[in-house]
Each structure stands twice: as structure tokens, then as C-alpha cells.
Design a protein around this motif. Structure first.
Motif, PDB file in Angstrom:
ATOM      1  N   TYR A 229     134.655   3.912  43.908  1.00  0.00           N
ATOM      2  CA  TYR A 229     135.616   4.925  43.743  1.00  0.00           C
ATOM      3  C   TYR A 229     136.674   4.636  42.321  1.00  0.00           C
ATOM      4  CZ  TYR A 229     136.369   7.556  48.140  1.00  0.00           C
ATOM      5  OH  TYR A 229     136.143   8.374  48.937  1.00  0.00           O
ATOM      6  N   ALA A 230     136.873   3.336  42.112  1.00  0.00           N
ATOM      7  CA  ALA A 230     137.369   2.991  40.774  1.00  0.00           C
ATOM      8  C   ALA A 230     136.542   3.497  39.686  1.00  0.00           C
ATOM      9  CB  ALA A 230     137.478   1.522  40.778  1.00  0.00           C
ATOM     10  N   GLN A 231     135.308   3.575  39.549  1.00  0.00           N
ATOM     11  CA  GLN A 231     134.639   4.157  38.517  1.00  0.00           C
ATOM     12  C   GLN A 231     134.556   5.651  38.701  1.00  0.00           C
ATOM     13  OE1 GLN A 231     130.170   3.268  38.736  1.00  0.00           O
ATOM     14  NE2 GLN A 231     130.214   3.529  36.497  1.00  0.00           N
ATOM     15  N   ALA A 232     134.724   6.348  39.659  1.00  0.00           N
ATOM     16  CA  ALA A 232     134.807   7.530  39.771  1.00  0.00           C
ATOM     17  C   ALA A 232     136.169   8.050  39.359  1.00  0.00           C
ATOM     18  CB  ALA A 232     134.774   8.258  41.380  1.00  0.00           C
ATOM     19  N   ARG A 233     137.211   7.394  39.425  1.00  0.00           N
ATOM     20  CA  ARG A 233     138.597   7.620  39.005  1.00  0.00           C
ATOM     21  C   ARG A 233     138.582   7.612  37.359  1.00  0.00           C
ATOM     22  NH1 ARG A 233     140.080   4.161  43.102  1.00  0.00           N
ATOM     23  NH2 ARG A 233     140.698   5.313  44.904  1.00  0.00           N
ATOM     24  N   VAL A 234     137.928   6.801  37.038  1.00  0.00           N
ATOM     25  CA  VAL A 234     138.018   6.469  35.451  1.00  0.00           C
ATOM     26  C   VAL A 234     137.164   7.648  34.906  1.00  0.00           C
ATOM     27  CG1 VAL A 234     136.850   5.087  33.582  1.00  0.00           C
ATOM     28  CG2 VAL A 234     138.169   3.994  35.392  1.00  0.00           C
ATOM     29  N   LEU A 235     136.067   8.013  35.445  1.00  0.00           N
ATOM     30  CA  LEU A 235     135.418   9.364  35.160  1.00  0.00           C
ATOM     31  C   LEU A 235     136.214  10.287  34.979  1.00  0.00           C
ATOM     32  CD1 LEU A 235     132.926  10.784  34.003  1.00  0.00           C
ATOM     33  CD2 LEU A 235     131.783  10.699  36.372  1.00  0.00           C
ATOM     34  N   LEU A 236     136.905  10.717  36.204  1.00  0.00           N
ATOM     35  CA  LEU A 236     137.948  11.865  36.237  1.00  0.00           C
ATOM     36  C   LEU A 236     138.838  11.706  35.114  1.00  0.00           C
ATOM     37  CD1 LEU A 236     138.648  12.158  40.151  1.00  0.00           C
ATOM     38  CD2 LEU A 236     137.552  13.640  38.812  1.00  0.00           C
ATOM     39  N   VAL A 237     139.387  10.618  34.957  1.00  0.00           N
ATOM     40  CA  VAL A 237     140.505  10.815  33.761  1.00  0.00           C
ATOM     41  C   VAL A 237     139.877  11.166  32.470  1.00  0.00           C
ATOM     42  CG1 VAL A 237     141.780   9.202  32.244  1.00  0.00           C
ATOM     43  CG2 VAL A 237     141.988   8.889  34.851  1.00  0.00           C
ATOM     44  N   ALA A 238     138.344  10.683  32.237  1.00  0.00           N
ATOM     45  CA  ALA A 238     137.650  11.271  31.042  1.00  0.00           C
ATOM     46  C   ALA A 238     137.519  12.622  31.185  1.00  0.00           C
ATOM     47  CB  ALA A 238     136.468  10.372  30.874  1.00  0.00           C
ATOM     48  N   LEU A 239     137.051  13.247  32.135  1.00  0.00           N
ATOM     49  CA  LEU A 239     136.682  14.617  32.442  1.00  0.00           C
ATOM     50  C   LEU A 239     138.026  15.437  32.172  1.00  0.00           C
ATOM     51  CD1 LEU A 239     134.396  14.289  35.314  1.00  0.00           C
ATOM     52  CD2 LEU A 239     134.024  15.082  33.092  1.00  0.00           C
ATOM     53  N   TYR A 240     139.161  14.939  32.756  1.00  0.00           N
ATOM     54  CA  TYR A 240     140.383  15.698  32.502  1.00  0.00           C
ATOM     55  C   TYR A 240     140.697  15.712  31.200  1.00  0.00           C
ATOM     56  CZ  TYR A 240     140.891  16.416  37.363  1.00  0.00           C
ATOM     57  OH  TYR A 240     140.964  16.467  38.966  1.00  0.00           O
ATOM     58  N   SER A 241     140.776  14.594  30.211  1.00  0.00           N
ATOM     59  CA  SER A 241     140.734  14.384  29.016  1.00  0.00           C
ATOM     60  C   SER A 241     139.820  15.609  28.038  1.00  0.00           C
ATOM     61  CB  SER A 241     140.587  13.093  28.549  1.00  0.00           C
ATOM     62  OG  SER A 241     140.824  12.818  26.995  1.00  0.00           O
ATOM     63  N   GLU A 242     138.680  15.535  28.530  1.00  0.00           N
ATOM     64  CA  GLU A 242     137.754  16.493  27.869  1.00  0.00           C
ATOM     65  C   GLU A 242     137.952  17.761  28.128  1.00  0.00           C
ATOM     66  OE1 GLU A 242     134.332  17.343  25.488  1.00  0.00           O
ATOM     67  OE2 GLU A 242     135.525  15.736  25.587  1.00  0.00           O
ATOM     68  N   ILE A 243     138.459  18.197  29.384  1.00  0.00           N
ATOM     69  CA  ILE A 243     138.940  19.505  29.982  1.00  0.00           C
ATOM     70  C   ILE A 243     140.260  19.930  28.990  1.00  0.00           C
ATOM     71  CG2 ILE A 243     140.198  20.878  31.610  1.00  0.00           C
ATOM     72  CD1 ILE A 243     138.132  19.555  33.554  1.00  0.00           C
ATOM     73  N   ASP A 244     141.205  19.050  28.791  1.00  0.00           N
ATOM     74  CA  ASP A 244     142.360  19.347  28.018  1.00  0.00           C
ATOM     75  C   ASP A 244     141.994  19.752  26.489  1.00  0.00           C
ATOM     76  OD1 ASP A 244     144.147  18.941  30.078  1.00  0.00           O
ATOM     77  OD2 ASP A 244     144.713  17.069  29.682  1.00  0.00           O
ATOM     78  N   GLY A 245     141.098  18.760  26.169  1.00  0.00           N
ATOM     79  CA  GLY A 245     140.530  19.082  24.741  1.00  0.00           C
ATOM     80  C   GLY A 245     140.112  20.485  24.732  1.00  0.00           C
TER      81      GLY A 245
END
Length: 89
Positions: free
Chosen positions: A9-25
Motif C-alpha cells: 500500500y505504501a508503494q502504491a501511495r507513492v506511485l499515485l502521488v507520481a501519477l497525479y503529478s504527471e497528470i497535472d503536468g
């Protein structure tokens, strides 16, 4: 099934943060490309306009893929991201 405090779950949360950052970009870039396409059309630069539209379409595809990844993570790890983000559309 993995408990919510597991390393998975911790790894998935980190990935979600990265994905949301990419989405914003991608969203920011898509807005800029849309403005550039509009300006090109108004200036009568139709070839440039078409290039911008093609780029915009590629960004839409990328955005679709990023949202698909977020959905897959949310499906695999229930409850990981209940209200962190709202849809962009």
C-alpha cells in the motif's frame, strides 16, 4: 489481500502521488497546446494549427492512460485513495 498499512500500500501511495503529478503536468501542457492551436488558427497558420491539434490528441491519449493507471491502483488497493483527488473533467 494486503492490509492498508503494508509496504504494498505504501508503494502504491507513492506511485499515485507520481501519477497525479504527471497528470497535472499533462493538463498544464494540454492547456498551453490548446492556446497555441487557437493562436495559430487565428493567425492563419493552418499547418501549425494541425500540428498543435495532433499534439493535443497525443496528450489526451496520455491523460487517458494515466487515469487508467490510477483506476487500476484504486481497484487493486481498495480504500487507498478515497477522497484525495477529484476528477479533472
Amino acid at each position: 489481500m494486503n492490509p492498508p498499512d503494508s509496504p504494498n500500500y505504501a508503494q502504491a501511495r507513492v506511485l499515485l502521488v507520481a501519477l497525479y503529478s504527471e497528470i497535472d503536468g499533462v493538463l498544464a501542457e494540454a492547456d498551453a497546446v490548446k492556446d497555441a492551436a487557437t493562436a495559430a488558427w487565428r493567425a492563419g497558420h493552418h499547418l501549425t494549427y494541425r500540428e498543435r491539434v495532433t499534439h493535443r490528441d497525443a496528450l489526451r491519449e496520455k491523460l487517458y492512460e494515466l487515469h487508467r493507471m490510477v483506476d487500476n491502483i484504486n481497484a487493486r488497493f481498495p480504500g487507498i485513495d478515497p477522497s484525495r483527488r477529484t476528477p479533472h473533467e
